[in-house]
Scaffold this motif. Structure first.
Motif, PDB file in Angstrom:
ATOM      1  N   LEU A 196      -5.656   3.347  -0.047  1.00 59.09           N
ATOM      2  CA  LEU A 196      -4.575   2.768  -0.831  1.00 59.09           C
ATOM      3  C   LEU A 196      -4.342   1.313  -0.418  1.00 59.09           C
ATOM      4  O   LEU A 196      -4.199   0.422  -1.271  1.00 59.09           O
ATOM      5  CB  LEU A 196      -3.281   3.568  -0.632  1.00 59.09           C
ATOM      6  CG  LEU A 196      -3.239   4.963  -1.274  1.00 59.09           C
ATOM      7  CD1 LEU A 196      -2.003   5.735  -0.803  1.00 59.09           C
ATOM      8  CD2 LEU A 196      -3.237   4.856  -2.792  1.00 59.09           C
ATOM      9  N   ILE A 200      -4.708  -2.127  -2.703  1.00 59.66           N
ATOM     10  CA  ILE A 200      -3.680  -3.153  -2.901  1.00 59.66           C
ATOM     11  C   ILE A 200      -4.229  -4.526  -2.525  1.00 59.66           C
ATOM     12  O   ILE A 200      -4.038  -5.510  -3.252  1.00 59.66           O
ATOM     13  CB  ILE A 200      -2.420  -2.817  -2.063  1.00 59.66           C
ATOM     14  CG1 ILE A 200      -1.736  -1.579  -2.653  1.00 59.66           C
ATOM     15  CG2 ILE A 200      -1.450  -4.009  -2.054  1.00 59.66           C
ATOM     16  CD1 ILE A 200      -0.564  -1.057  -1.835  1.00 59.66           C
ATOM     17  N   THR A 203      -6.484  -6.018  -5.122  1.00 60.18           N
ATOM     18  CA  THR A 203      -5.815  -6.552  -6.310  1.00 60.18           C
ATOM     19  C   THR A 203      -4.908  -7.745  -6.005  1.00 60.18           C
ATOM     20  O   THR A 203      -4.882  -8.716  -6.751  1.00 60.18           O
ATOM     21  CB  THR A 203      -4.951  -5.455  -6.964  1.00 60.18           C
ATOM     22  OG1 THR A 203      -5.749  -4.279  -7.095  1.00 60.18           O
ATOM     23  CG2 THR A 203      -4.466  -5.896  -8.344  1.00 60.18           C
ATOM     24  N   TYR A 204      -4.187  -7.638  -4.906  1.00 55.81           N
ATOM     25  CA  TYR A 204      -3.155  -8.651  -4.649  1.00 55.81           C
ATOM     26  C   TYR A 204      -3.503  -9.616  -3.516  1.00 55.81           C
ATOM     27  O   TYR A 204      -2.724 -10.515  -3.215  1.00 55.81           O
ATOM     28  CB  TYR A 204      -1.818  -7.971  -4.327  1.00 55.81           C
ATOM     29  CG  TYR A 204      -1.300  -7.131  -5.467  1.00 55.81           C
ATOM     30  CD1 TYR A 204      -0.528  -7.696  -6.476  1.00 55.81           C
ATOM     31  CD2 TYR A 204      -1.606  -5.769  -5.555  1.00 55.81           C
ATOM     32  CE1 TYR A 204      -0.060  -6.928  -7.534  1.00 55.81           C
ATOM     33  CE2 TYR A 204      -1.147  -4.998  -6.604  1.00 55.81           C
ATOM     34  CZ  TYR A 204      -0.375  -5.577  -7.591  1.00 55.81           C
ATOM     35  OH  TYR A 204       0.083  -4.817  -8.634  1.00 55.81           O
ATOM     36  N   PHE A 221       7.672  -1.822  -3.780  1.00 57.31           N
ATOM     37  CA  PHE A 221       6.330  -1.910  -4.362  1.00 57.31           C
ATOM     38  C   PHE A 221       5.355  -0.973  -3.653  1.00 57.31           C
ATOM     39  O   PHE A 221       4.643  -0.205  -4.296  1.00 57.31           O
ATOM     40  CB  PHE A 221       5.810  -3.350  -4.279  1.00 57.31           C
ATOM     41  CG  PHE A 221       4.349  -3.460  -4.624  1.00 57.31           C
ATOM     42  CD1 PHE A 221       3.930  -3.441  -5.949  1.00 57.31           C
ATOM     43  CD2 PHE A 221       3.384  -3.519  -3.611  1.00 57.31           C
ATOM     44  CE1 PHE A 221       2.579  -3.516  -6.266  1.00 57.31           C
ATOM     45  CE2 PHE A 221       2.029  -3.587  -3.926  1.00 57.31           C
ATOM     46  CZ  PHE A 221       1.634  -3.590  -5.252  1.00 57.31           C
ATOM     47  N   PHE A 222       5.353  -1.044  -2.315  1.00 50.60           N
ATOM     48  CA  PHE A 222       4.400  -0.215  -1.565  1.00 50.60           C
ATOM     49  C   PHE A 222       4.680   1.273  -1.743  1.00 50.60           C
ATOM     50  O   PHE A 222       3.756   2.085  -1.853  1.00 50.60           O
ATOM     51  CB  PHE A 222       4.401  -0.603  -0.082  1.00 50.60           C
ATOM     52  CG  PHE A 222       3.449  -1.723   0.217  1.00 50.60           C
ATOM     53  CD1 PHE A 222       2.137  -1.454   0.594  1.00 50.60           C
ATOM     54  CD2 PHE A 222       3.845  -3.051   0.072  1.00 50.60           C
ATOM     55  CE1 PHE A 222       1.246  -2.495   0.846  1.00 50.60           C
ATOM     56  CE2 PHE A 222       2.963  -4.091   0.320  1.00 50.60           C
ATOM     57  CZ  PHE A 222       1.652  -3.813   0.707  1.00 50.60           C
ATOM     58  N   TYR A 225       3.771   2.187  -5.502  1.00 48.39           N
ATOM     59  CA  TYR A 225       2.326   2.132  -5.694  1.00 48.39           C
ATOM     60  C   TYR A 225       1.661   3.344  -5.054  1.00 48.39           C
ATOM     61  O   TYR A 225       0.812   4.002  -5.655  1.00 48.39           O
ATOM     62  CB  TYR A 225       1.770   0.844  -5.069  1.00 48.39           C
ATOM     63  CG  TYR A 225       0.280   0.681  -5.224  1.00 48.39           C
ATOM     64  CD1 TYR A 225      -0.252  -0.104  -6.250  1.00 48.39           C
ATOM     65  CD2 TYR A 225      -0.614   1.311  -4.350  1.00 48.39           C
ATOM     66  CE1 TYR A 225      -1.627  -0.252  -6.401  1.00 48.39           C
ATOM     67  CE2 TYR A 225      -1.983   1.177  -4.488  1.00 48.39           C
ATOM     68  CZ  TYR A 225      -2.485   0.385  -5.519  1.00 48.39           C
ATOM     69  OH  TYR A 225      -3.839   0.251  -5.668  1.00 48.39           O
ATOM     70  N   SER A 226       2.079   3.636  -3.822  1.00 50.84           N
ATOM     71  CA  SER A 226       1.406   4.689  -3.052  1.00 50.84           C
ATOM     72  C   SER A 226       1.649   6.074  -3.632  1.00 50.84           C
ATOM     73  O   SER A 226       0.712   6.852  -3.846  1.00 50.84           O
ATOM     74  CB  SER A 226       1.875   4.651  -1.596  1.00 50.84           C
ATOM     75  OG  SER A 226       1.683   3.367  -1.056  1.00 50.84           O
ATOM     76  N   THR A 228       2.685   6.893  -6.565  1.00 46.89           N
ATOM     77  CA  THR A 228       2.155   7.009  -7.925  1.00 46.89           C
ATOM     78  C   THR A 228       0.667   7.317  -7.887  1.00 46.89           C
ATOM     79  O   THR A 228       0.175   8.189  -8.610  1.00 46.89           O
ATOM     80  CB  THR A 228       2.396   5.703  -8.712  1.00 46.89           C
ATOM     81  OG1 THR A 228       3.778   5.387  -8.645  1.00 46.89           O
ATOM     82  CG2 THR A 228       1.981   5.854 -10.157  1.00 46.89           C
ATOM     83  N   ALA A 229      -0.020   6.605  -7.001  1.00 46.23           N
ATOM     84  CA  ALA A 229      -1.460   6.855  -6.866  1.00 46.23           C
ATOM     85  C   ALA A 229      -1.720   8.276  -6.378  1.00 46.23           C
ATOM     86  O   ALA A 229      -2.596   8.979  -6.892  1.00 46.23           O
ATOM     87  CB  ALA A 229      -2.074   5.840  -5.901  1.00 46.23           C
TER      88      ALA A 229
END
Length: 545
Positions: A196, A200, A203-204, A221-222, A225-226, A228-229
RNA sequence: GCCCUCUUAGCUCAGUAGGAUAGAGCACAGGAUUCCUAAUCCUGGGGCCGCAGGUUCGAAUCCUGCAGGGGGCACCA
């Protein structure tokens, strides 16, 4: 059916009752079906069981159904069916198929079943798989019985665990970006956390390299993102395991849309919420729980229990007649407080049914496989299904009572695989298909009318097989009543265990026309029932093996 | 310590609403195919249903106690 006949006979001799126990005798020699009702009535009527049995027998009027009705043992009444009756039932099974196999006892009553509900902080492990297999099977079972079933996965996307996941990923990310950050205590260590973080960073880039996790938008955000993945990975795992849900209920949403506040206010209105030591409590002891439970902590944060209160009240407010929770047995201590919530909200506590699933011990060649989720060392559901196959995995989970511990030995399961019970059943199905293929080559019709002549089916193997088939609804109803799909599993093993000897001893295709057709029809019924049962269990029915 | 749950054949497990002589698979031993799939079939040995009481016409099943395995007893989830 038989029950109705008995009730009628009892009425004739002046006994009013609404339930008669009927059972299949342990030994075939005793009869096809049996009832101990005479013994049960003996005390009430102050007559000997034998006498009662005789008067019941005399009052039974069903000449088309029974070959013999006998009194036996201490007062049993044993019945033996006429072969013609068995054939009549077989025709019904074939022509009415789902009406026959799926007695509608649910009558559209609404049942919600919540299962798996794993934290979206890592991949599913084998224990989740057991819950998934059970939940899906119970849902299938109840739908087949005419209930309106909704399957839900409760997503714990609020609170400490997803935050820890986010922070763990953040720490890995910072390492990649060369700006080290202390890995959180109790953080998640699995390889997926690393993945994960890499994702990130890919992408970022270094965008967050100078940030701290205490910056709200960074942590959000973290975290988002985490989990959801992870959640989409869980969805994929479940889908590949053959398990689908109707609704994914977000915990977070229960907070943001006001459901939690509303639920707590409702309980407060009923007088079951109070404040003490600068925390807010639910008065669980009012309904027999050991102690009252905190719902808002001293620091102002809600506990997990607060959202769980909201979710359960919401379920009942949505109008379900029954809500089933499948929980790991380690959560059993949680049951009294949820029952308390339901009562405090003014609902019937019996609407809650909790099915506890015991742990799965993963072994390899008799040796336990050590697992520690925290350290990131575990065998996932996907690992296991990749190695031993989905059908075997699901089937094994459904060959045990959920509340008994299960040993899952990967080597043993694979080694036994040629004679694995799931293959034994599937093989019966495939064999029938194969015979049907041959029949088609010879232009023998595979459709059967209600007036098909089945009188040739008179061997012990055939009659026993028919009996087994027409008792499917009985096994099914027991499974439905107890919410125990493993009863279907055992039924199917027994059915296959009647089919194979029949197949071995009798030719199907090379007989005279009426007999071949009769046997094909019998096979068609076996096929129908196996498919019905395996569908409920969520196990495939391969045409060829 | 308190609570929940489990304990049945060598192994893994069923046992239907208390019912008749305790069930299956695996493993083990032996046997079966000129023929629709041998991933099959047939035969065999195997048991103080954890232990002790109780309830009753009858208990693996219900109640009590004890022993052993697992789990739970958070202002964690």
């Amino acid at each position: 059916m038989i029950e109705d006949i008995l009730l009628k006979a009892l009425g004739k001799i002046g006994i009013e009752t609404d339930f008669v126990e009927v059972e299949i005798p342990r030994h075939e020699a005793l009869g096809d079906i049996s009832t101990p009702v005479a013994m049960l009535l003996s005390k009430k009527l102050r007559k000997s069981p034998a006498l009662i049995a005789e008067s019941i027998i005399a009052a039974i009027d069903a000449p088309d159904i029974f070959q013999t009705i006998e009194r036996a043992g201490a007062g049993f009444i044993n019945f033996r069916f006429k072969p013609s009756y068995l054939c009549d039932e077989l025709r019904k099974l074939y022509s009415r198929e789902s009406d026959y196999l799926r007695p509608n006892v649910g009558k559209g009553r609404k049942i919600q079943i919540e299962f798996v509900s794993a934290n979206p902080t890592g991949p599913l492990h084998l224990g989740h798989g057991r819950g998934a297999a059970l939940g899906a099977a119970v849902a299938n079972l109840l739908s087949a019985a005419g209930f309106s079933v909704t399957k839900e996965f409760y997503v714990n996307d609020a609170g400490r665990q997803v935050k820890l996941l986010g922070e763990s990923v953040f720490a890995r990310y910072k390492t990649i970006a060369n700006t080290p950050y202390d890995f959180p205590t109790d953080g998640y260590h699995g390889d997926y956390v690393e993945e994960l973080a890499k994702g990130i960073h890919a992408t970022y880039g270094d965008k967050f390299s100078l940030s701290g996790f205490d910056e709200v938008e960074v942590s959000q955000f973290f975290i988002a993102y985490s989990y959801t993945a992870m959640l989409s990975e869980i969805k994929k795992d479940l889908s590949d395991f053959g398990v689908e849900f109707d609704r994914w209920q977000s915990e977070k949403e229960l907070f943001t849309d006001g459901t939690v506040t509303k639920a707590i206010n409702a309980l407060r209105g009923n007088g079951f919420i109070y404040e003490q030591d600068s925390a807010v409590w639910f008065k669980a002891t009012a309904f027999g729980d050991e102690k009252d439970r905190v719902i808002i902590k001293t620091d102002g944060q809600y506990t997990y229990f607060a959202s769980d209160i909201a979710y359960h009240i919401l379920k009942l407010d949505r109008g379900f007649d029954e809500i089933i929770n499948i929980w790991g047995a380690d959560h059993h201590g949680y049951i009294p407080r949820i029952r308390a919530v339901i009562q405090a909200a003014g609902h019937d506590e019996n609407k809650l049914v909790v099915l506890l699933v015991q742990m799965v011990m993963l072994l390899r060649g008799g040796v336990p496989v050590q697992m520690s989720k925290r350290a990131g060392e575990f065998v996932t559901l996907r690992d296991v299904t990749n190695e031993v196959g989905r059908d075997i995995t699901r089937f094994i989970f459904l060959t045990r009572r959920p509340d008994s511990q299960l040993e899952f030995d990967m080597e043993a399961v694979k080694k036994e695989s040629p004679e694995n019970p799931v293959y034994y059943i599937q093989y019966a199905y495939a064999r029938i298909n194969s015979v049907f293929g041959k029949a088609q080559e010879r232009n023998i019709s595979l459709s059967f009318d209600d007036d098909i002549n089945l009188s040739g089916l008179d061997s012990p193997e055939e009659l026993q097989l028919i009996k087994k088939l027409i008792f499917y609804p009985t096994a099914f109803l027991t499974a439905v009543r107890t919410r125990e799909p493993h009863r279907i599993t055992f039924y199917l093993q027994e059915l296959a265990g009647q089919f194979h000897p029949f197949y071995y001893k009798h030719r199907i295709l090379d007989e005279a026309e009426p007999l071949t057709r009769a046997r094909l029809m019998l096979c068609a019924c076996v096929k129908i029932v196996i498919k019905e049962g395996l569908n409920i269990l969520g196990v495939s029915t391969p045409d060829k093996m």
